[in-house]
Scaffold this active site. Sequence first.
Site, PDB file in Angstrom:
ATOM      1  N   ASP A 118      11.600   4.992   7.366  1.00 28.41           N
ATOM      2  CA  ASP A 118      10.599   4.438   6.459  1.00 28.41           C
ATOM      3  C   ASP A 118       9.827   3.317   7.147  1.00 28.41           C
ATOM      4  OD1 ASP A 118       9.125   3.438   4.353  1.00 28.41           O
ATOM      5  OD2 ASP A 118      10.786   3.492   2.922  1.00 28.41           O
ATOM      6  N   SER A 177       9.887   2.891  -4.726  1.00 28.29           N
ATOM      7  CA  SER A 177       9.081   1.927  -3.976  1.00 28.29           C
ATOM      8  C   SER A 177       8.810   0.655  -4.782  1.00 28.29           C
ATOM      9  CB  SER A 177       7.783   2.599  -3.528  1.00 28.29           C
ATOM     10  OG  SER A 177       7.132   1.838  -2.563  1.00 28.29           O
ATOM     11  N   HIS A 227       9.037   7.280   4.265  1.00 23.99           N
ATOM     12  CA  HIS A 227       8.900   6.738   2.918  1.00 23.99           C
ATOM     13  C   HIS A 227       8.697   7.824   1.866  1.00 23.99           C
ATOM     14  CE1 HIS A 227       8.243   3.387   0.183  1.00 23.99           C
ATOM     15  NE2 HIS A 227       7.166   3.983  -0.291  1.00 23.99           N
TER      16      HIS A 227
END
Length: 722
Positions: free
Chosen positions: A638, A552, A685
């Site tokens: 995501d 991320s 995610h």
Amino acid sequence: MAVLSSLLFASTRLLAPFRLLFWELAVDTRITWLSLSVQRCYTSDTSVSSADHLSSGLEKYKDLQKYFSRRLKAAYHRFSNVPDHSMVFGHHHMYFIEEDGIYRMDRRQSDLEPEQVLDIGQVSGGQENEERKQRFQWTVQRIRLSPQEKHLAATLKFSHREELRCVVVRLGKRHLLPVDPQPVILTLEKVFSFEWATDNVLFYTTLEELRSSAVYCLDLTSSGSRITPVYEETQPDVFVEVALSRDRQVLTINCNSRSSSEVLLCDITRSHLEPFLVQPRQLDLLYHVEHWRKWFIMLANTGPGQEYQVVKAPLSEPSKASWDSLYAPDPGTVIKDMDIVGDHCVLVTTTAVSQLALIVVPLTHPKEAYTVPLPSWTCALETKKPGLAEKQNVLEFLISSPVHPPVPYCLYPENGLLISATGDGSLPENLDNYMTTRLEACSQDGTLVPVTLFHGLSVESLRQAPLLVHVYGAYGRDLNMDFCPPQKMLLEQGWILAYCHIRGGGERGLTWQRQARVEGKHRGVEDLQACLHHLFSSGVSSPSLTALTACSAGAVPVGALCNRHPHMIRAVTLQAPFLDVLGTMQDPSLPLTLEDRDEWGDPVGNPKHRHIITSYCPFHNITPQRYPSMLLTAYSGDARVPLAGIIKYAEKLKTVIHTHLSMQPKSEWEPAPSIVLNIQPGANHLGPEDFEQILEEEALKLAFLYTELGLEPPRPPRRRKR
């Protein structure tokens, strides 16, 4: 209760695959709320159906991937029975989770078969027909028991979705047939946090588009149920959750942003449950509330350097004007969490030498505070939420590291007695051949950056060993240091593992985070460069044997370093990577972009912010040159990092690499680095939740690293024939 609450929804993975597999119950782990209060949220215009053909460059790793998949399965199986805190203890029963639901055992009659309390198949309706057939894609996340064990509430999560479903079960006497579950009396959708105030009153918050802003009260009356709104937050950057004090006397409504806190309280020992305010929101004031006797015990950033200290206030006057300092840590020591255990405040701290330690503050004599050292390898600590009938004067917790399985400990604050489950604190298996070394790298501005290193004892051989470097450095969140079987496997195969605690994270307190926000974002990149330079100059590995890995927002310093100093690393693996900072932050139509300006800046309204972001943004600084090989793993479902942006980054990278190679003389020609795009359909995610999919993703990563670093995979020793 841990007052620095953990939330499930952060800007990166919160649970390593190992935790997803074996610790499905989301106990309160040690992650500061303030680092998680605002998340990235986007809508991708790339459909799931187009994901498969967009993945590229995977074929050459297939054989090695199969090999590592087998090795990883054995590694996970090897650690399948490590201790955890997933069991929940009531007055008379203990509750545990299986694939098909929740079970309980009578603590008074251990010879009885377990009784099923909740059958996931009962509550998995409301989805599409195909999803209903796949009942075991639902997993239990949290369990809460009402004070007298009259009701149970649990949240369930469906694969590939972040919304949770809360189920309320009425607990009665054991049924004649143990397979006949207790009756489900209510189902609530999109529930995020929840706590019982009484046996019939449940407070909960809901999650809408990754934002929690509303608190509700469920009242289970004799004639049915009634839901009433309790609180509604109007500020878009504030995240709301409910929590219960460790002594179960006070319920808190915590309203936090990255720059402020506001807490409302309900005294659940009284019949009137109307919440009242502790201290109104004030810019740059952060505080968290616990309860002890006739006092509130708080962590507040009112200490030196706006770091956390312990303060107390009377129940009758809880506002800041009444706060009295109880304990402020010494310079270099940072408070990470707090629990009230009996008449003592137990603090989880990071010392000046970057080691975890416990500090016990007697609340009746705070000047007699003392430190409880932990084993030198300790990198992560998870406390246990006490059961309904369990003692309140002992703190149970697990300690671990990326390569050390969890070990249970008990602390008795009254006399400072620390006891491990193994008696002498030894580990379940021998790790004497491996070392944990803590280093400090000097960054460009003179700041010393901590580095945690795991390696074999032979220092002389470190120069020839492959090195895997982990980094994050955003949102004030610490780098994940929980136990992870794949990391343990790499260590056993001769790898060196480095964890760089760069600025922007929370490892050295709130100041550490503030130094690398908005205008200071470049410091995180400089810190990472300094860590690599220090490792190499100390005789640890070399650039040709070094790989970086991040998730991320951790992709930002990694991507920036690849643009500036690509020669320092050979390979990179990124999961759900955030790579286009400028493009995202200048589009106010994207959800939560406005709130994220506290972290990255405002490139639209502030020319200086735009200039700073442009200087380090990974996507906007790609240039024709020799890049390290990259494995980019993205998830089509995501909602926080746009898939289209990752695809765009990969395509641009391939283009400039081709341009660079075409400009080189034939005499200087060298093979092009591999830019591999792995798009996982459906996953969000947090990545895949299915064990086989987790294995495949981890195995691909290992196959990529071994291939791109030119390593021969280790072969298990052959058994001798008798």
